[in-house]
Design a protein around this motif. Structure first.
Motif, PDB file in Angstrom:
ATOM      1  N   GLN A  22     -38.294 -31.489 -13.303  1.00  0.00           N
ATOM      2  CA  GLN A  22     -39.935 -31.172 -12.805  1.00  0.00           C
ATOM      3  C   GLN A  22     -40.912 -31.292 -14.393  1.00  0.00           C
ATOM      4  N   LEU A  23     -40.222 -30.155 -14.899  1.00  0.00           N
ATOM      5  CA  LEU A  23     -40.804 -30.550 -16.177  1.00  0.00           C
ATOM      6  C   LEU A  23     -41.069 -31.788 -16.698  1.00  0.00           C
ATOM      7  N   LEU A  24     -39.910 -32.476 -16.333  1.00  0.00           N
ATOM      8  CA  LEU A  24     -39.880 -34.153 -16.917  1.00  0.00           C
ATOM      9  C   LEU A  24     -40.651 -35.059 -16.375  1.00  0.00           C
ATOM     10  N   ALA A  25     -40.788 -34.489 -14.772  1.00  0.00           N
ATOM     11  CA  ALA A  25     -41.454 -35.426 -14.083  1.00  0.00           C
ATOM     12  C   ALA A  25     -42.842 -35.596 -14.274  1.00  0.00           C
ATOM     13  N   GLU A  26     -43.610 -34.267 -14.578  1.00  0.00           N
ATOM     14  CA  GLU A  26     -44.634 -34.023 -15.019  1.00  0.00           C
ATOM     15  C   GLU A  26     -45.279 -34.531 -16.532  1.00  0.00           C
ATOM     16  N   ARG A  27     -44.909 -34.011 -17.183  1.00  0.00           N
ATOM     17  CA  ARG A  27     -44.618 -35.027 -18.491  1.00  0.00           C
ATOM     18  C   ARG A  27     -44.611 -36.683 -18.586  1.00  0.00           C
ATOM     19  N   LEU A  28     -43.791 -37.177 -17.530  1.00  0.00           N
ATOM     20  CA  LEU A  28     -43.714 -38.546 -17.290  1.00  0.00           C
ATOM     21  C   LEU A  28     -45.227 -39.236 -16.751  1.00  0.00           C
ATOM     22  N   LYS A  29     -45.151 -38.535 -15.349  1.00  0.00           N
ATOM     23  CA  LYS A  29     -46.644 -38.442 -15.135  1.00  0.00           C
ATOM     24  C   LYS A  29     -47.815 -38.552 -16.019  1.00  0.00           C
ATOM     25  N   ALA A  30     -48.136 -37.665 -16.555  1.00  0.00           N
ATOM     26  CA  ALA A  30     -49.304 -38.007 -17.382  1.00  0.00           C
ATOM     27  C   ALA A  30     -48.872 -38.376 -18.284  1.00  0.00           C
ATOM     28  N   ARG A  31     -47.851 -39.123 -18.380  1.00  0.00           N
ATOM     29  CA  ARG A  31     -48.128 -40.672 -18.992  1.00  0.00           C
ATOM     30  C   ARG A  31     -48.887 -42.080 -18.519  1.00  0.00           C
ATOM     31  N   ASP A  32     -48.880 -42.146 -17.151  1.00  0.00           N
ATOM     32  CA  ASP A  32     -48.911 -42.577 -16.026  1.00  0.00           C
ATOM     33  C   ASP A  32     -47.589 -43.692 -15.758  1.00  0.00           C
ATOM     34  N   ILE A  33     -46.733 -42.740 -15.646  1.00  0.00           N
ATOM     35  CA  ILE A  33     -45.687 -43.281 -15.298  1.00  0.00           C
ATOM     36  C   ILE A  33     -45.164 -42.969 -14.027  1.00  0.00           C
ATOM     37  N   GLN A  34     -44.941 -43.826 -13.439  1.00  0.00           N
ATOM     38  CA  GLN A  34     -44.883 -43.627 -12.543  1.00  0.00           C
ATOM     39  C   GLN A  34     -43.326 -42.533 -11.663  1.00  0.00           C
ATOM     40  N   VAL A  35     -42.980 -41.375 -11.354  1.00  0.00           N
ATOM     41  CA  VAL A  35     -41.833 -41.056 -11.116  1.00  0.00           C
ATOM     42  C   VAL A  35     -41.623 -40.793  -9.941  1.00  0.00           C
TER      43      VAL A  35
END
Ligand SMILES: Nc1ncnc2c1ncn2[C@@H]1O[C@H](COP(=O)(O)OP(=O)(O)O)[C@@H](O)[C@H]1O
Ligand SMILES: [Mg+2]
Length: 224
Positions: A22-35
């Motif tokens: 969950q934490l990694l998904a949030e961090r990637l989304k904050a980088r504008d990566i679709q997860v």
């Protein structure tokens, strides 16, 4: 469109897989990566139905071969309907448990011959091998204590609370799981990274992020 990256989290009960996914998904989304954040068993409508059968407390006793085949059926559908379409659309897929769990739960700890596990994996996973697998490692007793306290701040009050049929297995089973995950990581260092899961959530998350940056994000920038 470049294929997305496929990241899996592995480890025993209570290691922090769901938390860190969950934490990694949030961090990637904050980088504008679709997860796409998904899990096994489950991750598609059919696979979630199989999950209920596998983890259900009313499910009749069955051996590791039957169990590995159930996981394989669920995984085949999950790959076909969720994971592969997302990766092809350039999305990153984060999966809470994947094929290493079958290797370890039904193989190393369950006693199913390696040749059977490998054959199933070849058929089902085929070339959709994770780009990165994070193995969250901690002693079995610590993981089980966390799992039993999950979702409840007062772990004593939850000590007799609901658990799935894996949590109830003997400590020796869970110790074999730990060894099994570590053996995989040693055998496949290009895919796997072991993180000490006894650290705080924040420390684990920082190491996971560092690994993703070095192994996947920087590599992607270089090829852009
Ligand atoms: N690093 C950590 N330190 C202490 N407790 C943790 C840590 N990571 C997760 N937890 C807690 O331990 C329990 C199990 O975590 P969870 O992510 O559900 O593990 P898993 O999915 O591997 O079984 C949860 O209650 C969670 O809040
Ligand atoms: Mg979990």
């Amino acid at each position: 469109m470049a294929r997305g990256k496929f990241i899996t989290f592995e480890g025993g009960e209570g290691a922090g897989k769901s938390t860190q996914a969950q934490l990694l998904a949030e961090r990637l989304k904050a980088r504008d990566i679709q997860v796409v954040l998904t899990r096994e068993p489950g991750g598609s409508a059919f696979a979630e139905q199989v999950r209920e059968l596998i983890l259900g407390s009313n499910t009749a006793d069955h051996g590791p071969l039957a169990e590995a085949l159930l996981f394989s059926a669920a995984r085949a559908d999950h790959l076909e309907r969720t994971i592969r379409p997302a990766l092809e659309a350039g999305q990153w897929v984060i999966c809470d448990r994947f094929a290493d769990s079958t290797r370890v739960y039904q193989g190393v700890a369950g006693g199913l011959p390696k040749a059977i596990i490998e054959a199933l994996e070849r058929i089902v996973v085929d070339d959709t091998v994770p780009d990165l697998t994070i193995v969250l490692d901690l002693p079995a007793t610590d993981g089980l204590a966390r799992a039993r306290g999950r979702g409840n701040n007062n772990s004593r009050a939850n000590a007799g609370g609901p658990s799935d049929n894996y949590e109830d297995r003997p400590l020796s089973f869970h110790e074999r799981l730990r060894d099994g995950f570590l053996m995989i990581a040693t055998a496949e260092p290009e895919r796997c990274v072991v993180v000490d899961a006894l650290q705080s959530q924040e420390e684990v998350a920082a190491q996971v992020w560092n690994t993703v940056e070095i192994r996947l994000l920087q590599q992607q920038q270089q090829s852009d």
